[in-house]
Scaffold this active site. Structure first.
Site, mmCIF file in Angstrom:
data_model
loop_
_atom_site.group_PDB
_atom_site.id
_atom_site.type_symbol
_atom_site.label_atom_id
_atom_site.label_comp_id
_atom_site.label_asym_id
_atom_site.label_seq_id
_atom_site.Cartn_x
_atom_site.Cartn_y
_atom_site.Cartn_z
ATOM 1 N N GLY A 53 2.255 7.736 10.664
ATOM 2 C CA GLY A 53 1.193 7.013 9.995
ATOM 3 C C GLY A 53 0.801 5.814 10.828
ATOM 4 O O GLY A 53 1.605 5.281 11.597
ATOM 5 N N GLN A 75 -3.132 -2.120 12.718
ATOM 6 C CA GLN A 75 -2.042 -2.032 13.697
ATOM 7 C C GLN A 75 -2.568 -1.905 15.118
ATOM 8 O O GLN A 75 -1.833 -2.160 16.069
ATOM 9 C CB GLN A 75 -1.120 -0.848 13.386
ATOM 10 C CG GLN A 75 -0.235 -1.077 12.178
ATOM 11 C CD GLN A 75 0.657 0.114 11.920
ATOM 12 O OE1 GLN A 75 0.253 1.088 11.299
ATOM 13 N NE2 GLN A 75 1.887 0.035 12.417
ATOM 14 N N CYS A 96 8.753 1.228 11.584
ATOM 15 C CA CYS A 96 7.323 0.936 11.728
ATOM 16 C C CYS A 96 6.977 0.817 13.207
ATOM 17 O O CYS A 96 7.732 0.216 13.976
ATOM 18 C CB CYS A 96 6.998 -0.367 10.997
ATOM 19 S SG CYS A 96 5.251 -0.787 11.023
ATOM 20 N N LEU A 97 5.835 1.360 13.571
ATOM 21 C CA LEU A 97 5.386 1.257 14.953
ATOM 22 C C LEU A 97 5.132 -0.193 15.350
ATOM 23 O O LEU A 97 5.184 -0.530 16.530
ATOM 24 C CB LEU A 97 4.119 2.099 15.157
ATOM 25 C CG LEU A 97 4.274 3.597 14.900
ATOM 26 C CD1 LEU A 97 2.943 4.319 15.078
ATOM 27 C CD2 LEU A 97 5.340 4.201 15.780
ATOM 28 N N HIS A 154 3.308 2.920 2.600
ATOM 29 C CA HIS A 154 3.601 2.085 3.761
ATOM 30 C C HIS A 154 2.303 1.657 4.449
ATOM 31 O O HIS A 154 2.101 0.479 4.759
ATOM 32 C CB HIS A 154 4.505 2.872 4.718
ATOM 33 C CG HIS A 154 4.896 2.145 5.959
ATOM 34 N ND1 HIS A 154 6.171 1.674 6.167
ATOM 35 C CD2 HIS A 154 4.195 1.815 7.075
ATOM 36 C CE1 HIS A 154 6.229 1.075 7.358
ATOM 37 N NE2 HIS A 154 5.039 1.159 7.931
ATOM 38 N N GLU A 155 1.402 2.620 4.678
ATOM 39 C CA GLU A 155 0.136 2.306 5.368
ATOM 40 C C GLU A 155 -0.799 1.470 4.495
ATOM 41 O O GLU A 155 -1.472 0.570 4.995
ATOM 42 C CB GLU A 155 -0.543 3.591 5.849
ATOM 43 C CG GLU A 155 0.279 4.407 6.826
ATOM 44 C CD GLU A 155 0.837 3.632 8.014
ATOM 45 O OE1 GLU A 155 0.196 2.660 8.472
ATOM 46 O OE2 GLU A 155 1.927 3.984 8.490
ATOM 47 N N HIS A 201 0.265 -2.053 4.759
ATOM 48 C CA HIS A 201 -0.261 -2.682 5.980
ATOM 49 C C HIS A 201 -1.668 -3.223 5.749
ATOM 50 O O HIS A 201 -1.983 -4.342 6.148
ATOM 51 C CB HIS A 201 -0.335 -1.664 7.131
ATOM 52 C CG HIS A 201 0.889 -1.586 7.969
ATOM 53 N ND1 HIS A 201 1.404 -2.653 8.668
ATOM 54 C CD2 HIS A 201 1.710 -0.543 8.244
ATOM 55 C CE1 HIS A 201 2.478 -2.273 9.328
ATOM 56 N NE2 HIS A 201 2.692 -0.994 9.083
#
Length: 177
Positions: free
Chosen positions: A40, A45, A106-107, A148-149, A152
């Protein structure tokens, strides 16, 4: 990353002169997510103040049992998924009472993981890439990724919700000794 993103003007999704530009954004996000072995990615991001995320969950059931996923990239290397998602203006409109705790990464925070409690099932409303209003009932890993996204996009990071945080040294993440 700590601020809520701007709503996406969904009329642009139906504007033929903007179609190519929007497709390029989605393509860039998908490529970035895939290159980072992610499942994701939200627009903020990669520096875009847009209420948009992309997601793709591997079909390989083993992946869901591997924690953290970055240690075992072979589970994502042959990425096949039932569906690739690009969701504009996502909003979670329903949460299940039942919650589960899973480890997340997380990225945006490489090498950091933690146990996060989230609702097991959700209903997500938003728009697809064609400007069509959609509702998706999601459970398990897909519901977790959507939450999660969406977090963000609301300026919330998974570390804000962690019960326990831990780091994995870069050596373990790359598989080098």
């Amino acid at each position: 990353m700590r601020q809520k993103t701007a709503d996406f003007d969904v009329s642009l999704l139906r504007n033929p002169s903007k179609k190519k530009e929007i497709q390029e954004i989605i393509k860039r996000m998908r490529e970035t997510m895939t290159a980072a072995i992610g499942i994701g990615l939200s627009a903020n991001q990669i520096g875009l103040n847009l209420r948009l995320f992309v997601a793709q969950i591997p079909e390989n059931r083993q992946f869901q049992e591997v924690r953290p996923p970055e240690i075992n990239p072979q589970y994502l290397g042959g990425r096949t998924s039932k569906k690739f998602y690009a969701i504009f203006n996502p909003e979670i409109i329903k949460f299940s009472e039942k919650k589960t705790i899973m480890e997340e990464g997380c990225l945006s925070a490489p090498g950091i993981y933690g146990s996060v409690e989230r609702p097991e099932k959700i209903t997500l409303a938003g728009y697809d890439k064609n400007g069509k209003k959609i509702k998706i009932k999601a459970f398990g890993l897909l519901a977790r990724v959507f939450q999660h996204e969406t977090d963000h996009l609301n300026g919330v990071l998974f570390i804000d919700k962690c019960k326990k945080i831990y780091k994995i040294p870069a050596v373990q993440l790359t598989g080098q000794r």
